[in-house]
Design a protein around this motif. Sequence first.
Motif, PDB file in Angstrom:
ATOM      1  N   ASP A 197       0.828  -1.227   0.148  1.00 41.90           N
ATOM      2  CA  ASP A 197       0.046   0.093  -0.138  1.00 41.90           C
ATOM      3  C   ASP A 197       0.922   1.257  -0.161  1.00 41.90           C
ATOM      4  O   ASP A 197       0.701   2.171  -0.958  1.00 41.90           O
ATOM      5  CB  ASP A 197      -0.871  -0.102   1.269  1.00 41.90           C
ATOM      6  CG  ASP A 197      -2.048   1.082   1.047  1.00 41.90           C
ATOM      7  OD1 ASP A 197      -2.371   1.486   0.011  1.00 41.90           O
ATOM      8  OD2 ASP A 197      -2.459   1.335   2.143  1.00 41.90           O
ATOM      9  N   LEU A 198       1.951   1.270   0.796  1.00 42.14           N
ATOM     10  CA  LEU A 198       2.624   2.492   0.862  1.00 42.14           C
ATOM     11  C   LEU A 198       3.599   2.540  -0.456  1.00 42.14           C
ATOM     12  O   LEU A 198       3.725   3.907  -0.856  1.00 42.14           O
ATOM     13  CB  LEU A 198       3.797   2.349   2.013  1.00 42.14           C
ATOM     14  CG  LEU A 198       3.117   2.575   3.330  1.00 42.14           C
ATOM     15  CD1 LEU A 198       4.018   2.161   4.562  1.00 42.14           C
ATOM     16  CD2 LEU A 198       2.661   3.826   3.642  1.00 42.14           C
ATOM     17  N   LEU A 199       3.906   1.493  -1.051  1.00 45.51           N
ATOM     18  CA  LEU A 199       4.672   1.621  -2.093  1.00 45.51           C
ATOM     19  C   LEU A 199       3.765   2.027  -3.458  1.00 45.51           C
ATOM     20  O   LEU A 199       4.193   2.951  -4.327  1.00 45.51           O
ATOM     21  CB  LEU A 199       5.254   0.116  -2.828  1.00 45.51           C
ATOM     22  CG  LEU A 199       6.433  -0.456  -1.872  1.00 45.51           C
ATOM     23  CD1 LEU A 199       6.771  -1.932  -2.320  1.00 45.51           C
ATOM     24  CD2 LEU A 199       7.434   0.464  -2.499  1.00 45.51           C
ATOM     25  N   ALA A 200       2.513   1.673  -3.402  1.00 44.52           N
ATOM     26  CA  ALA A 200       1.580   2.127  -4.269  1.00 44.52           C
ATOM     27  C   ALA A 200       1.345   3.541  -4.000  1.00 44.52           C
ATOM     28  O   ALA A 200       1.391   4.499  -5.068  1.00 44.52           O
ATOM     29  CB  ALA A 200       0.357   1.494  -4.340  1.00 44.52           C
ATOM     30  N   GLU A 201       1.221   4.354  -2.912  1.00 46.82           N
ATOM     31  CA  GLU A 201       0.995   5.568  -2.610  1.00 46.82           C
ATOM     32  C   GLU A 201       2.283   6.241  -2.945  1.00 46.82           C
ATOM     33  O   GLU A 201       2.258   7.503  -3.774  1.00 46.82           O
ATOM     34  CB  GLU A 201       0.775   5.854  -1.091  1.00 46.82           C
ATOM     35  CG  GLU A 201       0.743   7.240  -0.712  1.00 46.82           C
ATOM     36  CD  GLU A 201       0.449   7.645   0.656  1.00 46.82           C
ATOM     37  OE1 GLU A 201       0.283   9.018   0.854  1.00 46.82           O
ATOM     38  OE2 GLU A 201       0.451   6.731   1.320  1.00 46.82           O
ATOM     39  N   LEU A 202       3.538   5.612  -2.833  1.00 45.79           N
ATOM     40  CA  LEU A 202       4.857   6.550  -3.165  1.00 45.79           C
ATOM     41  C   LEU A 202       4.891   6.572  -4.989  1.00 45.79           C
ATOM     42  O   LEU A 202       5.275   7.429  -5.209  1.00 45.79           O
ATOM     43  CB  LEU A 202       5.994   5.497  -2.913  1.00 45.79           C
ATOM     44  CG  LEU A 202       7.390   5.951  -3.227  1.00 45.79           C
ATOM     45  CD1 LEU A 202       7.554   7.243  -2.674  1.00 45.79           C
ATOM     46  CD2 LEU A 202       8.335   4.764  -2.812  1.00 45.79           C
TER      47      LEU A 202
END
Length: 137
Positions: free
Chosen positions: A58-63
């Motif tokens: 999820d954090l990688l997608a937001e990044l």
Amino acid sequence: MVDLFAITKELADIQEQLRALPEDAREERFRLHRRQDELRAIARSVDNPMDAGRSDADLLAELKALRQQMQSIEKQRIDLVMQAGSGGASTGEMGNLGGVKINKAIDAAQGLDGIKARIGVIKGTLTDRGVAIPEVD
């Protein structure tokens, strides 16, 4: 309690101050860099409650989305090299200084400093978790 939003905002403000400083303002630059280091150390020492329950994916997608948004904003900027080479237009009122001011206004209007600050927080969280940060596309 540490306010991560306030820390992120102050880091973004410091970055803007650093950009605005003349190259010979070494003492002020040093002071601001030292404050950045202090704020980053505080932020690292606190679990980010906003991201604590979020998965790495999820954090990688937001990044990735924030990086794309940042690139989109940067594409809206005036190309100062093209402007300088445009003959008479660069010698008028606008000049490169005018282009720089417009670019800063574009960045501010689109919230670029906040986006960069959030990218930094996400990268820090992922790094603390031992997740490799992908290169920019």
